[in-house]
Design a protein around this motif. Structure first.
Motif, PDB file in Angstrom:
ATOM      1  N   PRO A 239     111.164  21.822  44.408  1.00 20.91           N
ATOM      2  CA  PRO A 239     110.528  21.103  43.294  1.00 20.91           C
ATOM      3  C   PRO A 239     111.021  19.658  43.198  1.00 20.91           C
ATOM      4  O   PRO A 239     112.139  19.329  43.624  1.00 20.91           O
ATOM      5  N   ASP A 264     104.911  20.098  42.466  1.00 24.17           N
ATOM      6  CA  ASP A 264     105.663  21.147  41.783  1.00 24.17           C
ATOM      7  C   ASP A 264     106.838  20.483  41.076  1.00 24.17           C
ATOM      8  O   ASP A 264     107.704  19.885  41.730  1.00 24.17           O
ATOM      9  N   GLY A 266     108.935  22.150  39.092  1.00 20.77           N
ATOM     10  CA  GLY A 266     109.986  23.142  38.873  1.00 20.77           C
ATOM     11  C   GLY A 266     110.192  23.489  37.418  1.00 20.77           C
ATOM     12  O   GLY A 266     109.249  23.689  36.651  1.00 20.77           O
ATOM     13  N   PRO A 270     107.512  25.027  34.472  1.00 20.46           N
ATOM     14  CA  PRO A 270     107.387  26.160  35.405  1.00 20.46           C
ATOM     15  C   PRO A 270     106.016  26.822  35.393  1.00 20.46           C
ATOM     16  O   PRO A 270     105.676  27.560  36.317  1.00 20.46           O
ATOM     17  N   ASN A 272     102.895  25.187  35.138  1.00 22.86           N
ATOM     18  CA  ASN A 272     101.799  24.413  35.715  1.00 22.86           C
ATOM     19  C   ASN A 272     102.174  23.692  37.001  1.00 22.86           C
ATOM     20  O   ASN A 272     103.316  23.259  37.185  1.00 22.86           O
ATOM     21  N   ARG A 273     101.186  23.550  37.869  1.00 20.62           N
ATOM     22  CA  ARG A 273     101.270  22.567  38.935  1.00 20.62           C
ATOM     23  C   ARG A 273     100.459  21.358  38.464  1.00 20.62           C
ATOM     24  O   ARG A 273      99.595  21.474  37.591  1.00 20.62           O
ATOM     25  N   TRP A 290      99.651  27.630  37.786  1.00 23.38           N
ATOM     26  CA  TRP A 290      99.772  27.979  39.197  1.00 23.38           C
ATOM     27  C   TRP A 290      98.924  29.214  39.510  1.00 23.38           C
ATOM     28  O   TRP A 290      98.959  30.196  38.769  1.00 23.38           O
ATOM     29  N   GLU A 294     100.420  32.262  44.686  1.00 22.26           N
ATOM     30  CA  GLU A 294     100.429  31.121  45.605  1.00 22.26           C
ATOM     31  C   GLU A 294     101.825  30.525  45.714  1.00 22.26           C
ATOM     32  O   GLU A 294     102.545  30.391  44.729  1.00 22.26           O
ATOM     33  N   GLU A 295     102.234  30.191  46.945  1.00 23.33           N
ATOM     34  CA  GLU A 295     103.534  29.582  47.158  1.00 23.33           C
ATOM     35  C   GLU A 295     103.585  28.237  46.443  1.00 23.33           C
ATOM     36  O   GLU A 295     102.652  27.438  46.504  1.00 23.33           O
ATOM     37  N   ARG A 296     104.721  27.978  45.793  1.00 23.01           N
ATOM     38  CA  ARG A 296     104.855  26.748  45.004  1.00 23.01           C
ATOM     39  C   ARG A 296     105.371  25.630  45.904  1.00 23.01           C
ATOM     40  O   ARG A 296     106.566  25.564  46.211  1.00 23.01           O
ATOM     41  N   LEU A 297     104.451  24.749  46.277  1.00 21.19           N
ATOM     42  CA  LEU A 297     104.770  23.631  47.149  1.00 21.19           C
ATOM     43  C   LEU A 297     104.219  22.343  46.553  1.00 21.19           C
ATOM     44  O   LEU A 297     103.234  22.359  45.818  1.00 21.19           O
ATOM     45  N   THR A 298     104.867  21.245  46.887  1.00 16.64           N
ATOM     46  CA  THR A 298     104.258  19.933  46.662  1.00 16.64           C
ATOM     47  C   THR A 298     103.523  19.562  47.933  1.00 16.64           C
ATOM     48  O   THR A 298     104.094  19.583  49.025  1.00 16.64           O
TER      49      THR A 298
END
Length: 350
Positions: A239, A264, A266, A270, A272-273, A290, A294-298
């Protein structure tokens, strides 16, 4: 909040610079992208329905899914409402500034619009490389227009010697500040520099389109190359710190025209993206939950000309959180939230 807003690009430049040539090029290159065009006169637009040329208040279909409106500046909001109706299914709207209003006035009108289906897509200023000095002498406002541009197209690059072109570009770059500057011949700018081009259903990106097969490429395409641009994709699994992210975005270098993607933040949020839309100096965030699983990525895509890929990767890496001791404080989101479009109850003060 829908993230599928339609970008509105303002296309400006003095008579003869090549605005309409560039616009026609975009229309010929549209393929699956549906473009809405707003002009004050159809006369030079490459369409078949020439019987409506010059009739203010007219709208015609261009036959490739695109629409063209002839409007006065006072009708801008009215026709934005028409073009953004769901049944129009447009992907981008281009406003040709000539004869409508000063470019900064059109930009102001787009930014001030209450139409929630649009988002600012940038001010593209076209200049004539061969007549640049004459244009500045006859139109002193040229320098002011360049200073507010998000992207400058130095057109007719094939009509001047290399040393002269270099001198024009250096002057334009100095006047345009952080704006991206690209050279072009015959208005041939890659559409992807201005907006996301839609690949028609059933067509693989990069393959020849059915239009290419039936009609061939544009005349003299090889003799007049398209303006060059660069695309950089950045991904971060850790994040990002909101404050350092804003420092990164606020200091984005000249030549970087568009930024799009997701970030992301973080523990700072936590739930929302944040979808990012940046063009030139304009920036907007769109928070959304999110997607489950789904994987949390920027994931960011940066588009521009002459950008420093290694430097930008390093800068983004510096935005990543460095463990529990680096946790954002309660005020760290203020910078991000300034660029989230507010509800009617909370006016946007950015």
């Amino acid at each position: 909040m829908s993230t599928q807003q339609i970008p509105v690009v303002v296309l400006a430049g003095f008579l003869g610079a090549g605005k309409t040539t560039l616009l026609n090029h975009l229309l010929r290159s549209a393929r699956g992208t549906r473009i809405g065009v707003m002009v004050n006169d159809f006369g030079d637009i490459g369409i078949d329905a020439m019987t409506v040329a010059g009739q203010v208040g007219s709208t015609v279909s261009l036959g490739n899914g695109c629409l063209c409106c002839a409007v006065d500046a006072s009708e801008l909001d009215e026709y934005l409402e028409v073009l953004t109706r769901p049944e129009s299914r447009l992907d981008v709207i281009v406003i040709e500034a000539s004869g409508l209003a000063e470019p900064q006035e059109l930009v102001r009108m787009v930014l001030a619009s209450e139409n929630e289906r649009i988002v600012y897509g940038g001010l593209v200023q076209v200049v004539d490389a061969a007549e640049f000095d004459t244009t500045r002498r006859l139109h002193p406002e040229t320098d002011r227009h360049l200073a507010i541009a998000d992207l400058v197209v130095v057109n007719k690059a094939d009509q001047v010697p290399e040393d002269r072109l270099r001198a024009v570009r250096e002057t334009v770059t100095g006047l345009a500040g952080r704006a991206a500057v690209v050279e072009a011949s015959h208005g041939r700018v890659e559409p992807e520099l201005l907006f996301d081009r839609v690949v028609p259903e059933g067509e693989i990106e990069g393959q020849m389109s059915i239009e290419d097969v039936l009609y061939g490429p544009e005349d003299d395409a090889e003799a007049h190359p398209h303006a060059a641009y660069e695309t950089l994709s950045l991904t971060a699994a850790t994040p990002l710190h909101p404050r350092r992210l804003m420092d990164f975005l606020d200091a984005r270098p000249e030549g970087l025209y568009r930024i799009k993607g997701f970030v992301d933040l973080g523990a700072a949020d936590p739930v929302n993206r944040y979808t990012v839309h940046a063009v030139g100096r304009f920036l907007r965030f769109y928070p959304e939950p999110w997607p489950a699983g789904e994987e949390r990525l920027t994931q960011l895509v940066l588009i521009g000309s002459g950008i420093d890929a290694a430097g930008l990767r390093k800068e983004l890496a510096g935005c990543a959180l460095n463990g529990p001791q680096d946790a954002p404080d309660e005020h760290s989101m203020w910078g991000v939230l300034r660029y989230v479009r507010q509800t009617e109850e909370e006016p946007d003060e950015s």
